[in-house]
Every structure is written in C-alpha cells, then in structure tokens.
Design a protein around this motif. Structure first.
Motif, PDB file in Angstrom:
ATOM      1  N   THR A  39     -25.646 -16.474  16.282  1.00 38.68           N
ATOM      2  CA  THR A  39     -24.244 -16.855  16.166  1.00 38.68           C
ATOM      3  C   THR A  39     -23.426 -15.596  15.946  1.00 38.68           C
ATOM      4  O   THR A  39     -23.707 -14.822  15.036  1.00 38.68           O
ATOM      5  N   MET A  40     -22.427 -15.400  16.786  1.00 35.44           N
ATOM      6  CA  MET A  40     -21.574 -14.222  16.671  1.00 35.44           C
ATOM      7  C   MET A  40     -20.346 -14.551  15.832  1.00 35.44           C
ATOM      8  O   MET A  40     -19.838 -15.672  15.846  1.00 35.44           O
ATOM      9  N   GLY A  41     -19.883 -13.565  15.084  1.00 36.53           N
ATOM     10  CA  GLY A  41     -18.686 -13.733  14.268  1.00 36.53           C
ATOM     11  C   GLY A  41     -17.929 -12.432  14.158  1.00 36.53           C
ATOM     12  O   GLY A  41     -18.317 -11.408  14.712  1.00 36.53           O
ATOM     13  N   ARG A  42     -16.801 -12.486  13.428  1.00 36.09           N
ATOM     14  CA  ARG A  42     -15.956 -11.315  13.247  1.00 36.09           C
ATOM     15  C   ARG A  42     -15.647 -11.122  11.769  1.00 36.09           C
ATOM     16  O   ARG A  42     -15.563 -12.082  10.996  1.00 36.09           O
TER      17      ARG A  42
ATOM     18  N   SER B  95       0.829  -1.201   0.000  1.00 36.39           N
ATOM     19  CA  SER B  95       0.000   0.000   0.000  1.00 36.39           C
ATOM     20  C   SER B  95       0.871   1.261   0.000  1.00 36.39           C
ATOM     21  O   SER B  95       1.979   1.269   0.553  1.00 36.39           O
ATOM     22  N   ILE B  96       0.373   2.296  -0.632  1.00 33.89           N
ATOM     23  CA  ILE B  96       1.111   3.553  -0.714  1.00 33.89           C
ATOM     24  C   ILE B  96       1.291   4.151   0.674  1.00 33.89           C
ATOM     25  O   ILE B  96       2.352   4.679   1.017  1.00 33.89           O
ATOM     26  N   ASP B  97       0.261   4.086   1.502  1.00 32.68           N
ATOM     27  CA  ASP B  97       0.308   4.598   2.876  1.00 32.68           C
ATOM     28  C   ASP B  97       0.006   3.463   3.842  1.00 32.68           C
ATOM     29  O   ASP B  97      -0.547   2.427   3.445  1.00 32.68           O
ATOM     30  N   PRO B  98       0.354   3.620   5.113  1.00 34.71           N
ATOM     31  CA  PRO B  98      -0.044   2.614   6.101  1.00 34.71           C
ATOM     32  C   PRO B  98      -1.557   2.454   6.124  1.00 34.71           C
ATOM     33  O   PRO B  98      -2.306   3.412   5.897  1.00 34.71           O
ATOM     34  N   ILE B  99      -2.013   1.239   6.377  1.00 36.64           N
ATOM     35  CA  ILE B  99      -3.446   0.973   6.400  1.00 36.64           C
ATOM     36  C   ILE B  99      -3.924   0.816   7.841  1.00 36.64           C
ATOM     37  O   ILE B  99      -3.134   0.531   8.750  1.00 36.64           O
ATOM     38  N   LEU B 100      -5.211   1.000   8.023  1.00 36.77           N
ATOM     39  CA  LEU B 100      -5.851   0.769   9.303  1.00 36.77           C
ATOM     40  C   LEU B 100      -6.690  -0.495   9.187  1.00 36.77           C
ATOM     41  O   LEU B 100      -7.522  -0.607   8.286  1.00 36.77           O
ATOM     42  N   THR B 101      -6.455  -1.444  10.072  1.00 36.09           N
ATOM     43  CA  THR B 101      -7.222  -2.687  10.058  1.00 36.09           C
ATOM     44  C   THR B 101      -8.337  -2.606  11.095  1.00 36.09           C
ATOM     45  O   THR B 101      -8.071  -2.347  12.274  1.00 36.09           O
ATOM     46  N   LEU B 102      -9.572  -2.792  10.649  1.00 36.27           N
ATOM     47  CA  LEU B 102     -10.725  -2.744  11.549  1.00 36.27           C
ATOM     48  C   LEU B 102     -11.304  -4.140  11.723  1.00 36.27           C
ATOM     49  O   LEU B 102     -11.328  -4.939  10.788  1.00 36.27           O
ATOM     50  N   GLU B 103     -11.774  -4.407  12.926  1.00 38.23           N
ATOM     51  CA  GLU B 103     -12.437  -5.676  13.205  1.00 38.23           C
ATOM     52  C   GLU B 103     -13.874  -5.394  13.614  1.00 38.23           C
ATOM     53  O   GLU B 103     -14.138  -4.574  14.504  1.00 38.23           O
ATOM     54  N   HIS B 104     -14.824  -6.044  12.955  1.00 37.54           N
ATOM     55  CA  HIS B 104     -16.242  -5.801  13.191  1.00 37.54           C
ATOM     56  C   HIS B 104     -16.905  -7.063  13.740  1.00 37.54           C
ATOM     57  O   HIS B 104     -16.659  -8.169  13.236  1.00 37.54           O
ATOM     58  N   ALA B 105     -17.755  -6.874  14.739  1.00 42.90           N
ATOM     59  CA  ALA B 105     -18.569  -7.992  15.230  1.00 42.90           C
ATOM     60  C   ALA B 105     -19.812  -8.106  14.364  1.00 42.90           C
ATOM     61  O   ALA B 105     -20.451  -7.098  14.039  1.00 42.90           O
ATOM     62  N   ILE B 106     -20.162  -9.319  13.965  1.00 41.12           N
ATOM     63  CA  ILE B 106     -21.357  -9.549  13.153  1.00 41.12           C
ATOM     64  C   ILE B 106     -22.207 -10.625  13.806  1.00 41.12           C
ATOM     65  O   ILE B 106     -21.709 -11.456  14.583  1.00 41.12           O
TER      66      ILE B 106
ATOM     67  N   MET C 227     -28.502 -14.664  12.484  1.00 41.81           N
ATOM     68  CA  MET C 227     -29.730 -15.040  13.184  1.00 41.81           C
ATOM     69  C   MET C 227     -30.072 -16.510  12.926  1.00 41.81           C
ATOM     70  O   MET C 227     -31.210 -16.861  12.630  1.00 41.81           O
ATOM     71  N   ALA C 228     -29.099 -17.352  13.073  1.00 39.06           N
ATOM     72  CA  ALA C 228     -29.281 -18.787  12.877  1.00 39.06           C
ATOM     73  C   ALA C 228     -28.108 -19.504  13.524  1.00 39.06           C
ATOM     74  O   ALA C 228     -27.050 -18.912  13.754  1.00 39.06           O
ATOM     75  N   VAL C 229     -28.300 -20.758  13.815  1.00 36.53           N
ATOM     76  CA  VAL C 229     -27.228 -21.586  14.363  1.00 36.53           C
ATOM     77  C   VAL C 229     -27.031 -22.795  13.460  1.00 36.53           C
ATOM     78  O   VAL C 229     -27.868 -23.108  12.606  1.00 36.53           O
ATOM     79  N   ALA C 230     -25.919 -23.477  13.659  1.00 34.67           N
ATOM     80  CA  ALA C 230     -25.559 -24.573  12.760  1.00 34.67           C
ATOM     81  C   ALA C 230     -26.259 -25.878  13.134  1.00 34.67           C
ATOM     82  O   ALA C 230     -26.589 -26.678  12.253  1.00 34.67           O
TER      83      ALA C 230
END
Length: 330
Positions: free
Chosen positions: A214-217, A183-194, A197-200
């Motif tokens: 079910t929670m995920g990232r 990348s030309i500049d440093p990047i920012l890494t974001l982590e999102h919780a998702i 509405m269902a389970v396995a």
C-alpha cells in the motif's frame, strides 16, 4: 485561590524538525503555510489543544481541573453536569437562538389594518415590557456559567461559548489568549512516498496477486522555528476565577506540552523559550507590541538554511519601567 493581580504578555518559541507541526485538513494535511510569504503557521487552537491534553494527563482526578473541550465530548452533556449539580430545571433557549425578541420584532398587523401610531411593546403582567428572557432564566444561566468556570480549567483559562439551547450556560471570555504561531523564516514543505507491506482487505490482496503493498504520502518540514504570542488579563481572570495556581499550571503546561504529544508526524517538536513580561500594573505598564519588539530572533548563518535551534540567536532588548521578565521555561 489567590486572585491574579498582574497583567502578563508572553512570547512562545518552539521548533519542529522533520515533522508536521499542524496539518491543514483542507490541503491534504500539508503543513500550514502563508501562501504569500512561505512562512509556516500553527493555529492557536492547536496550541490550546496541547495545553488541554497536558492538564488532562497531569491532573486526571483533581477537582476543578476537568477539561470541557476534549475528545468525544458532548458539550451539552458537559453543561448538563452544572444543571444537575445545582438542581436547576431544564435549560432555557440560548440568547442567540432564532426565537424573535418581542422588543425587537413587533407583531405584524392584520391584513388591511394600519399599524398603530407610536406603537409600544406589549406590557407584561407587572406593566413592564416583556423581554426574551426572564430574570430567573438569566440567574440560572449565570449560576451554570460560574459552576462551569470553577470545574473546568480550559473554560476559566481560554473561555467558551456555552449558549446552547440545551443546558445553556452562557458565554465566557477567557483571560488567556494566544495568537497563531508563525515561523521565523519561510519553511520548505517536503512530500515523501511511503510503503506499507500490508493491505486493508483480502480483495486488495487478490488484486495485487499477493504482493500486498500500500502506497502513501507523508508531509514534513525539515526545520522550522515558530513564534507565538500570548496575553493574560487580570480583569477577565477575576470574572472566570483564573487564579495564581492556574497561572502556574499554564506555565507548566506550555513547558511540557510537546513532551507528551509525540507522534510519527511530531517526533521532534520542542519548546525552546518562554519569555514572560510581568506588568506591575493590572492595566499594564507598556503596550504588548512594544514588549514583543524587544524579543529579537535572528539567524546566525544567512548563507545556509536553518536546520537546528543553534542556527538562531535570541536576544532581549531594553524594557520599559514597571515590566520585569520571567523565564518559566529555563
């Protein structure tokens, strides 16, 4: 097909917005980052994969445009097609297998016996030292290698190591090489919780009392403009059969590779520029690094983080004699 007569060097500029351009499986699929500078990275393997995928989509039944490294492929079986088509016998062992070469590994003397002075390798039936491979075996491997180059686009483009013990087809050094993208500049890494509405399984549903969540990232980069470099050798192209028609397909693939690779993680990835330096001489008219140094990518607003390609300016400096610029992405 007409042979390649010119050397080429090129710069590839692409960006990602709110996506993950190349996750690292050893880091929980986080976007790849240089830990010392914070600049984002995309591997050359990732870029080659997208080229291969585009060729598969655009030339599904075209002769000579099959893909060697593809999903669920068995490489020895791919090489077996060459042996079957050429009517060759079962393949000899690879050159880099564990079988000792009698010229390099002399037999051990019997216990208590002294090795003969100035011992020489054992002689073959015609008075010649035995080598680890017969001339007929080498010819068989060469024929298989040439067949693979003529039938698989990615082999004659990027090369391949095909020295397997089964259906050995040697090794091919490809004329087209790519670097990691940075990348030309440093990047920012974001982590999102998702939340899903269902389970396995029913067991999970019972344990949640019917809530079924079910929670995920998900990991994304808000914005990153990446730069990669490439090189094309006409000398190696003649060895693999990479011709002008293949070069046109390569440019087409680089232009289109992100258009057919959409996913939830890579929804907004785009090729922004493809700057190709064409040398008049097959050996080149200037070092590649001098040409790359003439491609200047600068941020327009130092007081705010970049969030779009319009936040950058791309400028091309002076070029040495014998080098012209092509813009296949224009």
């Amino acid at each position: 097909m007409s042979q390649l007569q010119n050397r080429y060097d090129f710069v590839l500029l692409f960006d990602v917005k709110d996506g993950n351009p190349n996750g690292d499986p050893d880091a929980g699929n986080l976007p790849r980052v240089d830990p010392e500078t914070g600049h984002g990275l995309v591997t050359d393997v990732c870029l080659k994969r997208k080229v291969r995928n585009y060729v598969t989509l655009s030339r599904p039944d075209a002769e000579g445009y099959d893909i060697y490294v593809k999903e669920k492929a068995v490489l020895s079986a791919q090489q077996g097609r060459a042996y079957a088509a050429l009517g060759l016998k079962s393949a000899p062992a690879a050159e880099d297998d564990d079988t000792p070469d009698p010229e390099e590994t002399p037999a051990k003397p019997a216990k208590g016996a002294k090795p003969a002075k100035d011992a020489k390798p054992a002689k073959g039936p015609k008075g010649k030292a035995e080598s680890g491979r017969k001339a007929s075996d080498r010819d068989q491997i060469d024929r298989a290698r040439d067949w693979m180059c003529s039938h698989f686009f990615d082999i004659r483009t990027f090369g391949a190591v095909m020295g397997l013990k089964e259906n050995n087809a040697g090794q091919v050094r490809g004329p087209v090489q790519l670097t990691f993208a940075r990348s030309i500049d440093p990047i920012l890494t974001l982590e999102h919780a998702i939340t899903r509405m269902a389970v396995a399984t029913q067991k999970e549903a019972d344990s949640q009392g019917g809530d079924n969540r079910t929670m995920g990232r998900k990991n994304t980069v808000p914005y990153g403009l990446y730069r990669a470099h490439g090189f094309i050798s006409p000398q190696l192209a003649r060895q693999t059969g990479f011709a002008e028609k293949d070069l046109e397909l390569l440019w087409e693939s680089l232009r289109q590779m992100f258009e057919h690779d959409r996913s939830a993680a890579r929804g907004l990835m785009s090729l922004r520029d493809l700057i190709v330096f064409r040398h008049e001489s097959p050996l080149g008219n200037a070092p590649a690094h001098r040409l790359f140094d003439q491609v200047h990518v600068t941020r327009l607003h130092a007081d705010k983080p970049p969030r779009d390609f319009s936040d950058y300016a791309v400028r091309l400096g002076d070029l040495p004699a014998g080098v012209t610029v092509l813009r296949p992405a224009a």
